[in-house]
Each structure stands twice: as C-alpha cells, then as structure tokens.
Write a protein that holds these residues in place. Structure first.
Motif, mmCIF file in Angstrom:
data_model
loop_
_atom_site.group_PDB
_atom_site.id
_atom_site.type_symbol
_atom_site.label_atom_id
_atom_site.label_comp_id
_atom_site.label_asym_id
_atom_site.label_seq_id
_atom_site.Cartn_x
_atom_site.Cartn_y
_atom_site.Cartn_z
ATOM 1 N N ARG A 95 0.817 -1.226 0.000
ATOM 2 C CA ARG A 95 0.000 0.000 0.000
ATOM 3 C C ARG A 95 0.851 1.277 0.000
ATOM 4 N N GLN A 96 2.085 1.206 0.508
ATOM 5 C CA GLN A 96 2.964 2.385 0.452
ATOM 6 C C GLN A 96 3.269 2.751 -1.001
ATOM 7 N N HIS A 97 3.288 1.748 -1.869
ATOM 8 C CA HIS A 97 3.623 1.979 -3.277
ATOM 9 C C HIS A 97 2.379 2.112 -4.151
ATOM 10 N N TYR A 98 1.312 1.398 -3.766
ATOM 11 C CA TYR A 98 0.061 1.412 -4.533
ATOM 12 C C TYR A 98 -1.083 1.540 -3.545
ATOM 13 N N ALA A 99 -1.487 2.779 -3.281
ATOM 14 C CA ALA A 99 -2.495 3.028 -2.248
ATOM 15 C C ALA A 99 -3.895 2.628 -2.707
#
Length: 147
Positions: A95-99
């Motif tokens: 999620r840090q890269h693809y929220a």
C-alpha cells in the motif's frame, strides 16, 4: 539451484518491468538479469509459456518463479507473473507503493494456494498482488496484466 542476483529492489523491478511493455523474453530477461526459456507447456496453442530462473533482489525478496505468457497469434502485451519468496512483503508495504487497491479475488476454501488478490489499475493495465491462504500476511505473487 542457480540464483541470479540483481541490484534492484522489488519495487524498482516492478517499475522497470512496467516500463518494458509490451513484454518480450529479451526485455524481461534483461531487466531481471535472468534467462527465460520456453516451457513448451500443454495448452500452448494460444500462449507461449516462458519461465525464468530465480532472481534474488537487493531488498531480500526473491523472485522464485518468473512466468511470462505471450499470445501466439497477436503478439500482445504479454502477461507476467512473479512468484515471491525470501523476505515477507506485508500488505502495508504494498500500500505504500500502490495506495488505491481494489479486492478482485478471494479464496474459496479449496486450497491453501488460493489467494486474496488486490489490483491497482494503472495507465498500462492492471497490476495485481496476491496473498495466499498458506501465508496470508506475506505477498505471494505480483501479476502484470496489460490492457
């Protein structure tokens, strides 16, 4: 087992692969420092199946299996699946890269290899992240499905 090593992290590898579209054995192999060979898999009337040797990434994750499928008729964008081993990549890191992730598939109780799959819809297509029932806290695979 011969493992290639690369200086890229998982996230750098994902970005570098997405920039390679449409996929080819040469581009994927060069990006991941691996050799992809035709598996001559059954059902290969529609797709050609290629598999790469395992690759250790700089962040401790390992691409245990690299599975590239390219249509025989219209050499489309290709479909690529990276199966992960090595360090655990938790959902929070994904999620840090693809929220903006959407749940697109859930286990149906038939196998510990079934996965909860979350997808990010990007400019080039869909990038999916799978977490299997066997180890639901750690990322099991990443799939690139170009539009």
């Amino acid at each position: 087992m011969n493992r290639q090593a690369t200086t890229m992290t998982l996230w750098q590898a994902i970005d570098a692969l997405a920039a390679q579209l449409p996929f080819s054995t040469q581009k994927v192999g060069r990006t991941l420092s691996t050799t992809l060979s035709d598996t001559h898999a059954a059902g290969g009337d529609v797709f050609r199946f290629f598999e790469g040797t395992p690759v250790r990434l700089a962040d401790g994750a390992e691409l245990a299996r690299i599975d590239l499928r390219i249509k025989r008729e219209d050499a489309s964008q290709g479909f690529l699946v990276l199966e992960l081993k090595g360090r655990c990549v938790p959902m929070a890191e994904v999620r840090q890269h693809y929220a903006a992730l959407e749940l697109i598939d859930v286990p149906r109780g038939r196998s510990l290899d079934e996965a909860s799959t979350f997808a990010a819809t990007l400019g080039w297509g869909r990038l999916s992240f799978g977490f299997t029932e066997r180890n639901p806290d750690c990322l099991a695979f990443v799939a690139f499905d170009p539009a």
